[in-house]
Design an enzyme around this catalytic site. Structure first.
Site, PDB file in Angstrom:
ATOM      1  N   CYS A   1     -87.091  16.335   1.809  1.00 61.39           N
ATOM      2  CA  CYS A   1     -88.234  15.529   2.247  1.00 61.39           C
ATOM      3  C   CYS A   1     -87.872  14.059   2.130  1.00 61.39           C
ATOM      4  O   CYS A   1     -86.869  13.699   1.540  1.00 61.39           O
ATOM      5  CB  CYS A   1     -89.458  15.834   1.415  1.00 61.39           C
ATOM      6  SG  CYS A   1     -89.195  15.390  -0.304  1.00 61.39           S
TER       7      CYS A   1
ATOM      8  N   ASP B   1     -57.892 -14.588  13.311  1.00 65.92           N
ATOM      9  CA  ASP B   1     -59.339 -14.802  13.222  1.00 65.92           C
ATOM     10  C   ASP B   1     -59.962 -14.087  12.027  1.00 65.92           C
ATOM     11  O   ASP B   1     -61.111 -14.339  11.676  1.00 65.92           O
ATOM     12  CB  ASP B   1     -60.041 -14.302  14.495  1.00 65.92           C
ATOM     13  CG  ASP B   1     -59.651 -15.127  15.717  1.00 65.92           C
ATOM     14  OD1 ASP B   1     -59.427 -16.336  15.550  1.00 65.92           O
ATOM     15  OD2 ASP B   1     -59.566 -14.555  16.819  1.00 65.92           O
TER      16      ASP B   1
ATOM     17  N   CYS C   1     -87.128  12.220  -1.219  1.00 66.42           N
ATOM     18  CA  CYS C   1     -85.863  12.486  -1.933  1.00 66.42           C
ATOM     19  C   CYS C   1     -84.992  11.233  -1.940  1.00 66.42           C
ATOM     20  O   CYS C   1     -84.360  10.898  -2.941  1.00 66.42           O
ATOM     21  CB  CYS C   1     -85.081  13.600  -1.245  1.00 66.42           C
ATOM     22  SG  CYS C   1     -85.953  15.147  -1.222  1.00 66.42           S
TER      23      CYS C   1
ATOM     24  N   ASP D   1     -60.758 -12.202  17.981  1.00 70.07           N
ATOM     25  CA  ASP D   1     -60.049 -10.945  18.240  1.00 70.07           C
ATOM     26  C   ASP D   1     -58.720 -10.832  17.527  1.00 70.07           C
ATOM     27  O   ASP D   1     -58.222  -9.743  17.312  1.00 70.07           O
ATOM     28  CB  ASP D   1     -59.809 -10.787  19.744  1.00 70.07           C
ATOM     29  CG  ASP D   1     -58.763 -11.765  20.232  1.00 70.07           C
ATOM     30  OD1 ASP D   1     -57.864 -11.372  20.988  1.00 70.07           O
ATOM     31  OD2 ASP D   1     -58.817 -12.945  19.839  1.00 70.07           O
TER      32      ASP D   1
ATOM     33  N   ASP E   1     -63.775 -17.731  19.499  1.00 69.91           N
ATOM     34  CA  ASP E   1     -62.351 -18.030  19.604  1.00 69.91           C
ATOM     35  C   ASP E   1     -62.085 -18.112  21.115  1.00 69.91           C
ATOM     36  O   ASP E   1     -62.904 -17.644  21.894  1.00 69.91           O
ATOM     37  CB  ASP E   1     -61.593 -16.863  18.960  1.00 69.91           C
ATOM     38  CG  ASP E   1     -60.118 -16.881  19.304  1.00 69.91           C
ATOM     39  OD1 ASP E   1     -59.505 -17.934  19.124  1.00 69.91           O
ATOM     40  OD2 ASP E   1     -59.599 -15.843  19.775  1.00 69.91           O
TER      41      ASP E   1
END
Length: 738
Positions: free
Chosen positions: A19, A639, A22, A635, A442
């Site tokens: 339930c 970075d 919990c 990317d 970037d």
């Protein structure tokens, strides 16, 4: 953002959660242990994540505490800590769910709760008959209520009502009893038990049954809707490939993807999922990448291309050399992210957990006061009337709807985003995204494609464009520099070795070669000055190759990194959504950076930065941004430090480096800058729905508590209010995944 090094993160698979309370019970109980920083249960997968200090509390103590609450732990030994090979643990848990037989009752029972999300229909079949029987008995009792009432407490009344009460409320009564024995008193089962036993005591028999019946029916609906949202998340996770066709000594055998090693050769037939990341050796095909990227357009692949696990091969047979083990493949990482996303709780979720912990006891004592005080203080007050009002209060106050709908809302947001190719690593980042006012990009690989292309050929002194391009391509034919490659790509014709003689590279400046008996010089402006060649153009924005033939200036070729198609749109979308500042940080030169920023429409640009320079810039921006959040989108491996430092770090997941993806809070699988605005939009929608749920639930409850106290609301309305609020909140939460 990173957690202190002394803290350890551990995951466990908990069985027996049946339930919504919990989740609260386990989290609350563990967070009260000294040394536990945060405990988080994902109801939808039965996964518990605990962040704790091993010096203050041991793993065994945590496991003991879970067992003392009456839950089972499935193979806790294999619940790998998050640091090491977390992926393999998930793989294991998943393959279990997919139908391996279990030995031992507890474990099987646990797995049912933990992983086989399809168990909801099975429960429904089991739970419906008693509820339907109770409804039938209840209908009989209501129909014959008048004749039965002529003789007070007639046996017949009890003969019909009590079985109806027990049939509809047995689960609630037993759960409440079990919880009281474990010292977990205040939850909705307890509230319902007191309310109905009280109603029986003051001889409101039909009401007692009605409360239990409505509550049970409401619970069934809740379980069903939670099951539905679980299934929509599970559908997302079903991109997991089950088998791989391994090529060994000329034969092909079907094996589990986890057993395949790097360097092995696998075959993928049309219609099959690609089981592991790899490089295509033979075959061309169209692949459906929607599981990874959310993109519906099939992508064409050919030998030499990289292909990722989870893509679906549509047309040709592909032979692939495996480049990553299954646990490290893109799809395993995605599954891992989505499954563990809710382990990082948003502040709203933490607030509701705390709120529920204090709210239920307060309501129980309040209703006790309503039952006991007025009959003592108000002359002529009817005791049973005030007891009835107190019972109404108890029923209304159940915090069930809030407790389940808020985590469900965040879970839906994360699942919905994943369908669009945006992976958000936790509900706290969904919250942070809603407050983003500055977005920093970037340049290379994020706003631009990271591939060089000839954009312009400018001729001088009577040379034609094709002549210039031919001479440049031949002069550059022996160079592997990206600029040389882009010129050869633009020329796109074969070049014979015999056409080029006396080839010589001049370090950092260019090339000198004899092409068809003409001396060709190709390179920078500095090279022209060094060779004392007369020319009228020195400064050109961007990467440029000047050419001279037999001492005469022939013109220049301009090479630029292509801007991504949706970059300008991405910036416009962000502006429209109220982002105040868009900015670019790059290591590239000032002229190129300015030109890109101008074309895309960015507010500011800082160029010629080293990786540590980027971190300094972000620090300055963070100092100035106050409460508003800053997102950084990048990317490359360089970075990663900036992604870690920003409030919300976003990485390009298709081509981005592993370091960037690992560090980021949000991963964009399509490498499209426009996904940044989409992520913010999904986050805002999620937040909006979560806030709606809190406001509506609390408002309705407050209204009915007031009506109940002054005697205007009956137990019937109370149950409608409670179950109705819970259902409304859950149905509202499931809208997000759409």
């Amino acid at each position: 953002m990173a957690q202190p090094s002394s803290l350890k993160t551990q995951q466990m698979q908990v069985g027996g959660m049946d339930c919504t309370s919990c989740k609260l019970k386990i989290e609350g109980s563990l967070e009260r242990l000294k040394g536990v920083a945060e405990a988080s249960v994902t109801v939808s997968t039965g996964r518990l994540t605990v962040i704790y200090d091993p010096e203050q509390v041991s793993e065994a103590t945590i496991q003991e505490r879970i067992k003392s609450l009456g839950y089972t732990l499935e193979n806790p030994k294999s619940a790998a800590p998050l640091q090491g090979h977390k992926h393999h643990h998930h793989v294991e848990a998943h393959s279990d769910a997919e139908g391996h037989t279990h030995h031992g009752h507890d474990e099987a029972e646990g797995h049912d709760h933990g992983h086989s999300h399809g168990s909801d229909e099975f429960n429904l079949k089991q739970e419906l008959p008693p509820v339907l029987m109770a409804i039938a008995l209840f209908a009989i009792a209501i129909l014959f209520e008048q004749p039965l009432h002529n003789t007070p407490y007639q046996i017949a009344e009890f003969a019909v009502i009590i079985p109806a009460y027990l049939l509809s409320g047995w689960t609630v009564l037993t759960t409440a009893g079990r919880n009281i024995l474990r010292g977990q008193i205040f939850d909705e089962n307890f509230l319902m038990t007191i309310a109905t036993l009280g109603a029986l005591a003051i001889h409101q028999l039909p009401e007692a049954v009605a409360v239990m019946l409505f509550f049970r029916v409401g619970e069934l609906f809740q379980e069903y809707s939670v099951g539905r949202s679980r299934r929509s998340i599970k559908a997302l996770l079903e991109v997991r490939p089950d088998t791989a066709n391994l090529k060994l000594n000329g034969t092909v055998q079907q094996v589990s993807p986890e057993t395949v090693n790097v360097g092995d050769i696998i075959l993928v037939k049309p219609g099959e999922k690609v089981p592991l990341d790899g490089e295509i050796l033979e075959g061309t095909s169209q692949v459906d990448t929607s599981a990874l990227t959310g993109e519906s357009v099939p992508r064409t692949v050919k030998p030499g291309d990289l292909i990722l696990a989870g893509m679906i091969n549509q047309s040709g047979v592909l032979t692939i050399r495996v480049t990553k083990q299954f646990g490290e493949s893109s799809i395993a990482k995605i599954l891992d992210l989505v499954e563990n996303a809710s382990s990082k709780k948003a502040s709203t979720e933490k607030f509701i957990t705390q709120f529920a912990r204090y709210y239920t006891p307060v309501v129980v004592f309040l209703s006790l006061a309503v039952a006991l005080l007025p009959p003592l203080l108000i002359p002529g007050a009817d005791r049973s009337d005030w007891v009835y009002r107190a019972l109404v209060l108890l029923v209304i106050s159940c915090p069930c709807g809030l407790v389940i709908s808020i985590p469900l809302g965040y879970f839906g947001g994360i699942g919905g985003a994943a369908k669009h190719g945006i992976l958000i690593k936790g509900s706290t980042f969904l919250d942070s995204l809603t407050a983003v006012k500055t977005v920093v990009f970037d340049k290379t690989g994020t706003l631009t494609k990271g591939t060089f292309k000839v954009t312009q050929v400018v001729t001088k002194n009577g040379f034609s464009e094709s002549e210039l391009l031919t001479l440049a391509a031949k002069a550059e034919s022996h160079s592997n520099h990206p600029v040389a490659l882009s010129i050869r790509d633009a020329y796109a014709q074969p070049i014979a070795d015999s056409e080029v003689t006396d080839y010589k590279e001049i370090a950092g400046q260019g090339i000198r070669a004899v092409v068809q008996n003409q001396v060709v010089i190709a390179g920078s402006d500095r090279l022209l000055h060094r060779e004392k060649i007369d020319h009228d153009t020195c400064d050109v924005a961007g990467t440029v190759v000047h050419l001279a033939v037999d001492g005469c200036y022939a013109g220049y070729i301009l090479i630029a990194d292509e801007i991504k198609a949706d970059a300008a749109q991405a910036v416009r979308d962000l502006k429209r959504m109220g982002v105040e500042k868009t900015m670019m940080l790059t290591g590239d030169n000032q002229t190129v950076a300015q030109s890109v920023a101008h074309q895309i429409g960015l507010d500011a640009v800082v160029a010629e930065l080293l990786p540590e320079g980027k971190v300094d810039e972000i620090e300055n921006l963070l100092d100035r941004s106050g409460k508003a959040k800053l997102a950084f989108v990048g990317d490359g491996i360089n970075d990663a430090p900036v992604i870690a430092r920003a409030d919300v770090g976003m990485a390009m997941g298709g081509l981005g480096s592993d370091a960037a993806i690992e560090t980021a809070d949000v991963v964009l699988m399509t490498d499209a800058p426009s996904k940044v605005a989409e992520a913010i939009k999904i986050a805002r929608k999620t937040r909006q729905i979560v806030v709606q749920n809190i406001v509506v639930a609390l408002a309705i409850k407050a209204l009915f508590i007031a009506l109940g106290t002054i005697g205007l609301a009956t137990l019937w309305e109370a149950v409608f209010a409670d179950v109705g609020v819970a259902l409304l909140a859950i149905l509202n939460a499931t809208r997000i995944a759409k």
